[in-house]
Enzyme design. Structure first.
Site, PDB file in Angstrom:
ATOM      1  CE  LYS A 180      -1.727   3.067   1.988  1.00 16.30           C
ATOM      2  NZ  LYS A 180      -1.509   4.498   1.614  1.00 16.30           N
ATOM      3  CD  GLU A 255      13.614   0.913   8.763  1.00 19.99           C
ATOM      4  OE1 GLU A 255      14.143   1.942   9.220  1.00 19.99           O
ATOM      5  OE2 GLU A 255      14.205  -0.175   8.699  1.00 19.99           O
ATOM      6  CB  CYS A 289      13.708   8.819   6.698  1.00 20.47           C
ATOM      7  SG  CYS A 289      14.628   7.686   5.657  1.00 20.47           S
ATOM      8  CD  GLU A 390      11.081  13.276   9.885  1.00 22.60           C
ATOM      9  OE1 GLU A 390       9.924  12.953  10.180  1.00 22.60           O
ATOM     10  OE2 GLU A 390      11.877  12.515   9.305  1.00 22.60           O
TER      11      GLU A 390
HETATM   12  P1  NAD Z   1       2.987   9.081   6.705  1.00 25.63           P
HETATM   13  O1  NAD Z   1       3.200   8.468   8.050  1.00 25.63           O
HETATM   14  O2  NAD Z   1       2.054  10.199   6.563  1.00 25.63           O
HETATM   15  O3  NAD Z   1       2.463   7.979   5.665  1.00 25.63           O
HETATM   16  C1  NAD Z   1       3.161   6.768   5.456  1.00 25.63           C
HETATM   17  C2  NAD Z   1       2.186   5.729   4.938  1.00 25.63           C
HETATM   18  O4  NAD Z   1       1.241   5.440   5.954  1.00 25.63           O
HETATM   19  C3  NAD Z   1       1.380   6.176   3.719  1.00 25.63           C
HETATM   20  O5  NAD Z   1       1.254   5.089   2.831  1.00 25.63           O
HETATM   21  C4  NAD Z   1       0.032   6.533   4.318  1.00 25.63           C
HETATM   22  O6  NAD Z   1      -1.032   6.406   3.413  1.00 25.63           O
HETATM   23  C5  NAD Z   1      -0.073   5.502   5.417  1.00 25.63           C
HETATM   24  N1  NAD Z   1      -1.006   5.842   6.491  1.00 25.63           N
HETATM   25  C6  NAD Z   1      -1.407   7.070   6.906  1.00 25.63           C
HETATM   26  N2  NAD Z   1      -2.287   6.946   7.933  1.00 25.63           N
HETATM   27  C7  NAD Z   1      -2.428   5.628   8.173  1.00 25.63           C
HETATM   28  C8  NAD Z   1      -3.181   4.873   9.119  1.00 25.63           C
HETATM   29  N3  NAD Z   1      -3.980   5.451  10.005  1.00 25.63           N
HETATM   30  N4  NAD Z   1      -3.061   3.520   9.108  1.00 25.63           N
HETATM   31  C9  NAD Z   1      -2.259   2.910   8.217  1.00 25.63           C
HETATM   32  N5  NAD Z   1      -1.527   3.576   7.291  1.00 25.63           N
HETATM   33  C10 NAD Z   1      -1.611   4.919   7.270  1.00 25.63           C
HETATM   34  O7  NAD Z   1       4.444   9.426   6.175  1.00 25.63           O
HETATM   35  P2  NAD Z   1       4.814  10.187   4.829  1.00 25.63           P
HETATM   36  O8  NAD Z   1       4.427  11.611   5.011  1.00 25.63           O
HETATM   37  O9  NAD Z   1       4.321   9.429   3.652  1.00 25.63           O
HETATM   38  O10 NAD Z   1       6.409  10.043   4.841  1.00 25.63           O
HETATM   39  C11 NAD Z   1       7.203  10.855   5.589  1.00 25.63           C
HETATM   40  C12 NAD Z   1       7.682  10.170   6.850  1.00 25.63           C
HETATM   41  O11 NAD Z   1       8.256   8.911   6.532  1.00 25.63           O
HETATM   42  C13 NAD Z   1       8.763  10.957   7.524  1.00 25.63           C
HETATM   43  O12 NAD Z   1       8.552  10.975   8.918  1.00 25.63           O
HETATM   44  C14 NAD Z   1      10.026  10.185   7.203  1.00 25.63           C
HETATM   45  O13 NAD Z   1      11.074  10.355   8.109  1.00 25.63           O
HETATM   46  C15 NAD Z   1       9.520   8.790   7.173  1.00 25.63           C
HETATM   47  N6  NAD Z   1      10.420   7.925   6.386  1.00 25.63           N
HETATM   48  C16 NAD Z   1      11.213   7.025   7.036  1.00 25.63           C
HETATM   49  C17 NAD Z   1      12.091   6.212   6.327  1.00 25.63           C
HETATM   50  C18 NAD Z   1      12.954   5.211   7.038  1.00 25.63           C
HETATM   51  O14 NAD Z   1      13.457   4.303   6.385  1.00 25.63           O
HETATM   52  N7  NAD Z   1      13.135   5.307   8.337  1.00 25.63           N
HETATM   53  C19 NAD Z   1      12.159   6.313   4.938  1.00 25.63           C
HETATM   54  C20 NAD Z   1      11.340   7.243   4.291  1.00 25.63           C
HETATM   55  C21 NAD Z   1      10.474   8.044   5.038  1.00 25.63           C
END
Ligand code: NAD
Length: 495
Positions: A180, A255, A289, A390
């Site tokens: 997803k 992550e 990230c 962040e």
């Molecule tokens: P986000 O948490 O908003 O979304 C991530 C995913 O979760 C998306 O697919 C979203 O649709 C889904 N999601 C949202 N609400 C949900 C729920 N209630 N239940 C299940 N799934 C849900 O993050 P983002 O804005 O897409 O990405 C940015 C974040 O990701 C930053 O905090 C960044 O640091 C982190 N990130 C971490 C890594 C790593 O490897 N540690 C890599 C890339 C990004």
């Protein structure tokens, strides 16, 4: 292959078929560089997730992937990598249009995605079990199995690349997978579903379902028939996902975010460190990230370093991301741009010095897009919000330190622990920092590179479990112990 091939997805990939969302609804796909929609993706919900899970379970049970000769699984995954390379330019183009990142960085992401599938193609046939001599003349065999149906929920910043970090090792181990992707950038992930089929993967081994976090992510995370949920995203969402997995008592891999320190000592190669600090934060618009978003600089070189970093920031070409000369593209959305701008205002209000940037860019070719100038905030103190939270944009905070002890104390002064950088010519000092910094990754005299060969992941609030490396295979397999008697069975109740 036309560069527009992946711009208009054919639907969700479920059970080897392209299917619209059951509701028939779609979500618009916006180009971050113009703010205008140019495509649509299925707006899937719980019913589509149920379909994908049922298809994954049925493929798992059939053994068509889970019990396939591992070397054959590897060959199909290698073929998938070849198809990704074949369509590299079209995939890169779609990634750029969808995420706003510079085309040259999108090309790196696509090549990196092929690398990931190749690495795990090789790993598929290297999974082995163990044997143990057990008491009472028993032979102990510890066998390794796929964990089952794996759900993966991924972010928008490296859409196909971060998805591959999870999908590839999960598939190599024989699991069936539901991906997803983020609703803000799903195009290449949906494309991956079709390429897997073309590579020869059985229907249902890789399902890709697009939709919002609430409508599609939450039902996936909360589904009892998902044996493992691997998540990459923000901490707030991660907590929600963990809560619903906790109700089911089912494992998760997490992550999450970061606020990575990049420590520059006065014995470092100065120019190299300036270049590294700029690359550390401004790569991928800072929507990274592990971005080196906190630069800690020894007080003896502080002012000179701030000027050097600001000079690099001013030199970066912010252009429409499809322009070959583009060095920094657009932020993912208007809402995110406003969040980033809000943090800069907060930092200045708290007492930080705005050295360069701090404004939206919307002149000429950038009009309508979500562009933000590379920004340097100096004199940031540990109690400032911009020091600990962040920002996830092209904003670096710079803080002076006096000695090594203070540098390490500042480096560790956040909830996060994803990555860190150390710039020094003193080998012993570098080693001490490596040992003392709380993070899952440390770069010495470099930054940002995360090749698939080495594990990647965080400590503290940045999550747990590891993507990449052979370590990722631990996440996607489960052990089963077999104790096999080789001697007569004594009667426990005899005396
Ligand atoms: P986000 O948490 O908003 O979304 C991530 C995913 O979760 C998306 O697919 C979203 O649709 C889904 N999601 C949202 N609400 C949900 C729920 N209630 N239940 C299940 N799934 C849900 O993050 P983002 O804005 O897409 O990405 C940015 C974040 O990701 C930053 O905090 C960044 O640091 C982190 N990130 C971490 C890594 C790593 O490897 N540690 C890599 C890339 C990004």
């Amino acid at each position: 292959m036309s560069t527009s091939t992946y711009l208009e997805p054919l639907g969700n990939m479920i059970g080897g078929e392209w299917r619209p969302a059951r509701s028939g609804e779609t979500l618009p796909v916006e180009d971050p560089a113009t703010g205008r929609p140019f495509s649509q993706i299925p707006a899937s919900g719980a019913a589509d997730i149920d379909d994908a899970i049922a298809s994954a379970r049925s493929t798992l049970r059939s053994g068509s992937w889970s019990r396939l000769q591992p070397s054959e699984r590897g060959r199909i995954m290698w073929q998938l990598a070849s198809l990704i390379r074949r369509d590299g330019e079209a995939l890169a183009h779609a990634e750029t249009r969808d995420s706003g990142k510079p085309i040259r960085e999108a090309r790196e992401d696509i090549a990196g995605t092929a690398d990931i599938f190749e690495y795990y193609a090789g790993a598929a046939s290297k999974l082995t079990g163990q044997s143990h001599p057990l008491p009472s003349a028993q032979l102990g065999m510890v066998m390794r199995f796929p964990i089952g149906v794996v759900g993966t929920i991924t972010p928008w910043n490296f859409p196909i690349y971060v998805a591959a970090w999870k999908v590839a090792p999960a598939l190599a181990c024989g699991n069936s997978v539901i991906l997803k992707p983020s609703e803000l950038a799903s195009l290449t992930c949906l494309g991956l579903g079709g390429l897997a089929l073309e590579a020869g993967m059985p229907a249902g081994a890789l399902n890709v379902v697009s939709g919002t976090g609430g409508d599609a992510g939450a039902p996936l995370a909360g589904h009892p028939d998902v044996d493992l949920l691997a998540f990459t995203g923000g901490v707030v969402t991660g907590r929600k996902v963990m809560s619903s997995r906790a109700q089911l008592v089912r494992p998760v891999q997490m992550e999450l975010g970061g606020k990575s320190p990049n420590i520059v000592f006065d014995d470092a190669d100065f120019d190299r460190a300036v270049r590294g600090a700029a690359f550390g934060i401004f790569f991928a618009q800072g929507e990274n990230c592990n971005a080196g978003s906190r630069v800690l600089v020894q007080d003896t070189i502080y002012e000179r370093f701030v000027e050097g970093l600001a000079g690099m920031a001013r030199s970066i070409r912010v252009l429409p991301p499809t322009d070959e000369r583009c060095q920094m593209g657009a932020l993912i959305s208007r809402a995110h741009l406003e969040k980033v701008a809000g943090y800069v205002e907060t930092g200045v209000r708290e007492g930080a010095r705005l050295v360069t940037g701090g404004r939206r860019l919307d002149d000429g070719a950038l009009q309508g897009g979500h562009f933000y100038a590379p920004t340097v905030l100096a004199d940031v103190r540990p109690h400032h919000r911009v020091f600990t939270e962040e920002i996830f944009g092209p904003v670096v905070v710079v803080t002076p330190f006096h000695d090594e002890e203070e540098a390490i104390q500042l480096a560790n002064a956040t909830e996060y622990g994803l990555a860190a950088g150390v710039w020094t010519s003193n080998v012993s000092r570098a080693l001490r920092c490596v040992q003392e910094i709380d993070s899952g990754y440390v770069w010495v005299n470099t930054f940002n590179y995360t090749p698939v060969e080495a594990p990647f992941g965080g400590v503290k609030g940045s999550g747990f479990g590891r993507d990449c490396g052979m370590q990722a295979l631990d996440t996607y397999t489960t052990w089963k112990t077999v104790a096999w008697a080789t001697a007569p069975f004594t009667n426990w109740y005899e005396s």
